[in-house]
Structure formats: structure tokens, C-alpha cells
Design a protein around this motif. Structure first.
Motif, PDB file in Angstrom:
ATOM      1  N   VAL A 179      35.216   2.509  20.808  1.00  0.00           N
ATOM      2  CA  VAL A 179      36.423   3.338  20.772  1.00  0.00           C
ATOM      3  C   VAL A 179      36.052   4.819  20.767  1.00  0.00           C
ATOM      4  N   CYS A 180      34.935   5.173  20.116  1.00  0.00           N
ATOM      5  CA  CYS A 180      34.511   6.578  20.072  1.00  0.00           C
ATOM      6  C   CYS A 180      34.382   7.169  21.477  1.00  0.00           C
ATOM      7  N   CYS A 183      37.707   7.941  22.765  1.00  0.00           N
ATOM      8  CA  CYS A 183      38.211   9.087  22.020  1.00  0.00           C
ATOM      9  C   CYS A 183      37.675  10.391  22.617  1.00  0.00           C
ATOM     10  N   LYS A 184      36.376  10.409  22.870  1.00  0.00           N
ATOM     11  CA  LYS A 184      35.747  11.618  23.414  1.00  0.00           C
ATOM     12  C   LYS A 184      36.258  11.902  24.817  1.00  0.00           C
ATOM     13  N   CYS A 190      38.213  14.073  16.153  1.00  0.00           N
ATOM     14  CA  CYS A 190      37.666  12.936  15.401  1.00  0.00           C
ATOM     15  C   CYS A 190      38.211  12.958  13.971  1.00  0.00           C
ATOM     16  N   VAL A 191      38.957  11.915  13.613  1.00  0.00           N
ATOM     17  CA  VAL A 191      39.568  11.883  12.278  1.00  0.00           C
ATOM     18  C   VAL A 191      38.527  11.596  11.192  1.00  0.00           C
ATOM     19  N   LEU A 192      37.407  10.970  11.585  1.00  0.00           N
ATOM     20  CA  LEU A 192      36.353  10.716  10.598  1.00  0.00           C
ATOM     21  C   LEU A 192      35.701  12.041  10.202  1.00  0.00           C
ATOM     22  N   CYS A 199      37.204   5.570   9.779  1.00  0.00           N
ATOM     23  CA  CYS A 199      37.551   5.098  11.127  1.00  0.00           C
ATOM     24  C   CYS A 199      36.553   4.034  11.588  1.00  0.00           C
ATOM     25  N   GLY A 201      36.239   3.152  14.686  1.00  0.00           N
ATOM     26  CA  GLY A 201      35.935   3.371  16.095  1.00  0.00           C
ATOM     27  C   GLY A 201      34.465   3.269  16.469  1.00  0.00           C
ATOM     28  N   PRO A 202      33.528   3.710  15.599  1.00  0.00           N
ATOM     29  CA  PRO A 202      32.113   3.645  15.996  1.00  0.00           C
ATOM     30  C   PRO A 202      31.574   2.223  16.172  1.00  0.00           C
ATOM     31  N   PRO A 213      43.379   6.900  16.714  1.00  0.00           N
ATOM     32  CA  PRO A 213      42.853   8.267  16.588  1.00  0.00           C
ATOM     33  C   PRO A 213      43.690   9.272  17.356  1.00  0.00           C
TER      34      PRO A 213
HETATM   35  S1  SF4 Z   1      35.071   7.926  14.580  1.00  0.00           S
HETATM   36 FE1  SF4 Z   1      37.198   7.387  15.177  1.00  0.00          FE
HETATM   37  S2  SF4 Z   1      38.244   9.359  15.469  1.00  0.00           S
HETATM   38 FE2  SF4 Z   1      36.024   9.757  15.505  1.00  0.00          FE
HETATM   39  S3  SF4 Z   1      35.438   9.659  17.672  1.00  0.00           S
HETATM   40 FE3  SF4 Z   1      35.125   7.608  16.827  1.00  0.00          FE
HETATM   41  S4  SF4 Z   1      37.055   6.521  17.229  1.00  0.00           S
HETATM   42 FE4  SF4 Z   1      37.488   8.715  17.503  1.00  0.00          FE
END
Ligand code: SF4
Ligand code: SF4
Length: 281
Positions: A179-180, A183-184, A190-192, A199, A201-202, A213
Motif C-alpha cells: 500500500v505504501c 500511497c507514494k 504519510c499518516v504514520l 498504519c 500499509g508497509p 491513507p
Molecule cells: S505507512 Fe501508511 S500512510 Fe505511510 S506511506 Fe505507507 S500506506 Fe501510506
């Protein structure tokens, strides 16, 4: 277990007629079938290119029909379902589990980490009348499958892409990005990092377009673990953000609790936080 893709429709026979498509339901909320029903023009295109031989939500019922492609929603949670999925496998060339229930056991897999009988007794006045397996498991735990499409609900776009690929004689490839990355690509904050939100996402495979996100919320892992997920590292990061051990465990205890990396995180962190000190980072 996912079997290596084989060339779809390799023999000429299916091209002399429209491929047959079946949509089967096992233990589930029907949300993934509805995701397909809500596809609008996409569903009309499916109906134009496939013979839909079984799809109860759409009013076509013939569970024993031979199919070129069987989309399967839901987990295997009862002895009857264990038998039914074997019959589906026998009658289908491609079996494609869709959604978190079918690919990881779904929310009902919470019982895999609990004492199923005591759960039944707390929910039903006469639990002896309930016939259920002690676990809810993915389709691939019972029969070989050709492709898995995760998500809660499954991504309609991913289902349609897979069907289109098969129609064109190509083997669909499962999504691998986390997901990261999505997102990028979308340029989202980045909400984390920005908010200290826990999150997922990683470690989660994309499919949702980084929806949460994008709305300023942390990812809940609806699509399940990505390839090589660093779950243990992320769990320690959550602890460093201030979550206690139970809160860390709960982050991994949603729809994909039955996916092995998330199950392990729940097992590791649901207990008192022994063994998660700075020394084991
Ligand atoms: S940690 Fe969450 S908010 Fe941050 S880039 Fe990854 S998916 Fe997006
Ligand atoms: S994966 Fe989610 S939406 Fe799909 S059937 Fe299971 S609970 Fe419902």
C-alpha cells in the motif's frame, strides 16, 4: 498454497463457445459478490463475454455446473463446505478465491485463535445444533487454486482485470506492491510519519488504491499481507509509537487475522509484552 499459473483455455474447445463463469459462495457476508454485482457496465461486459452458469446473488443457480472459471467467495467453516469446495474444484478449470474470507479465512477466522466451542456456547442457547469446524480457513487450504484475489471486499477492478486476461488467453498476475507504494504514487501524506498513526500499509498488499491513507486514516490491512512483509518490525514500530502489546495485536486482528504473518503477530503480541524489549529489535 497457490498452484503455478497454467495457460488458460490452452485447448481450443472453450474458444468455440463463450467461457462459462461460476460464482460460488461459502461462509461470507456476500460483500464480494455484491462488489461484482455493483460493477455496472463492467458486469454487463462480463455477461456479454461469459456464460454465467452459477451466481446465486444474480439469480442464476446451478452449483454443479461445469465452469471454465469459478470465482469463490467465503471461507471453509463447516464440514459441508469442505465437501462442496472439492466438488467445485472437480467441476472448474480455474478456481479463483475472491476476498479476505476466501483467501485468509476472513473475520470468522478469529475463532482459529480462540476456543471455538466456548464461543459457540456463549452465542447460542443450544450450540449442539450448530455444525461447524473449529477453524475457518482459506479455500487454498483445501484445494489447489490458480489465483487469489484478496481484499474486504475484493477489488472489482482486479476481478474484471483477471477475467479480461483469461479471456484474452493470458495468465493474470497477482498484485505484489505494498500500500505504501500506492500511497507514494498518489502523493499522499504519510499518516504514520506525520501523525504517528499505526498504519499497516508497509506490510499490506495494495488493491484499494491506498484509500484510508488518502482520507487521513491508517491502513487496516483489508487486502492482507504483501510479499515478504516485515510484520515483526512494524509491530515493534507500533509499540514505539506508544501502543501497548494488546493494542499492537489488535492492529493485525481484522479481516486477515487468518493470514499466517498476521496470525503470528497476534500470537506474539496478545500475551504480556515479554520478549519485545529493545534488546530484540
Ligand atoms: S505507512 Fe501508511 S500512510 Fe505511510 S506511506 Fe505507507 S500506506 Fe501510506
Ligand atoms: S471478504 Fe469481506 S466483503 Fe468479502 S465476503 Fe468476506 S467479509 Fe464479506
Amino acid at each position: 498454497m497457490t498452484t503455478p499459473p497454467k495457460p488458460p483455455f490452452a485447448d481450443p474447445a472453450p474458444h468455440q463457445r463463450r467461457p462459462r463463469l461460476a460464482v460460488h459462495k461459502f461462509s461470507s457476508c456476500d460483500g464480494c459478490q455484491l462488489a461484482l454485482l455493483n460493477a455496472g457496465e463492467g458486469l454487463l461486459a462480463v455477461a456479454a463475454h461469459f456464460d454465467i452458469v452459477h451466481f446465486a446473488e444474480a439469480g442464476v443457480v446451478d452449483e454443479a455446473a461445469e465452469a471454465d472459471i469459478a470465482l469463490v467467495e467465503g471461507s471453509i467453516s463447516t464440514p459441508d463446505e469442505r465437501e462442496r469446495i472439492r466438488a467445485v474444484r472437480e467441476h472448474s478449470r480455474w478456481v479463483i478465491p475472491i476476498g479476505a474470507c476466501a483467501t485468509a479465512g476472513g473475520p470468522q477466522a478469529h475463532r482459529n485463535l480462540a476456543h471455538a466451542e466456548s464461543w459457540l456456547a456463549s452465542a447460542y442457547p443450544q450450540p449442539e445444533h450448530v455444525t461447524a469446524l473449529p477453524t475457518a480457513t482459506a479455500i487454498s487450504a483445501h484445494v489447489p487454486v490458480e489465483l487469489e484475489l484478496p481484499g474486504c471486499p475484493v477489488s472489482t477492478a482486479q476481478v474484471l482485470t483477471a477475467l479480461t486476461s483469461l479471456l484474452a488467453g493470458a495468465s493474470p498476475r497477482p498484485e505484489q506492491d505494498k500500500v505504501c507504494l500506492e500511497c507514494k504514487r498518489r502523493g499522499q501524506v504519510c499518516v504514520l510519519v506525520a501523525k504517528g498513526a499505526p498504519c499497516l500499509g508497509p506490510v499490506t498488499v495494495t488493491g484499494c488504491g491506498a484509500l484510508c491513507p488518502g482520507l487521513g486514516r491508517d491502513c487496516y490491512g483489508c487486502y492482507g499481507p504483501a510479499e515478504n512483509p516485515e510484520v515483526a518490525t512494524l509491530a515493534r514500530r507500533f509499540r514505539d509509537l506508544g501502543l501497548d502489546a494488546d493494542a499492537v495485536a489488535r492492529r493485525f486482528a481484522y479481516q486477515n487475522i487468518g493470514a499466517a504473518p498476521f496470525t503470528q503477530a497476534v500470537r506474539d503480541w496478545r500475551r504480556p509484552a515479554v520478549g519485545h524489549g529493545d534488546g530484540d529489535d
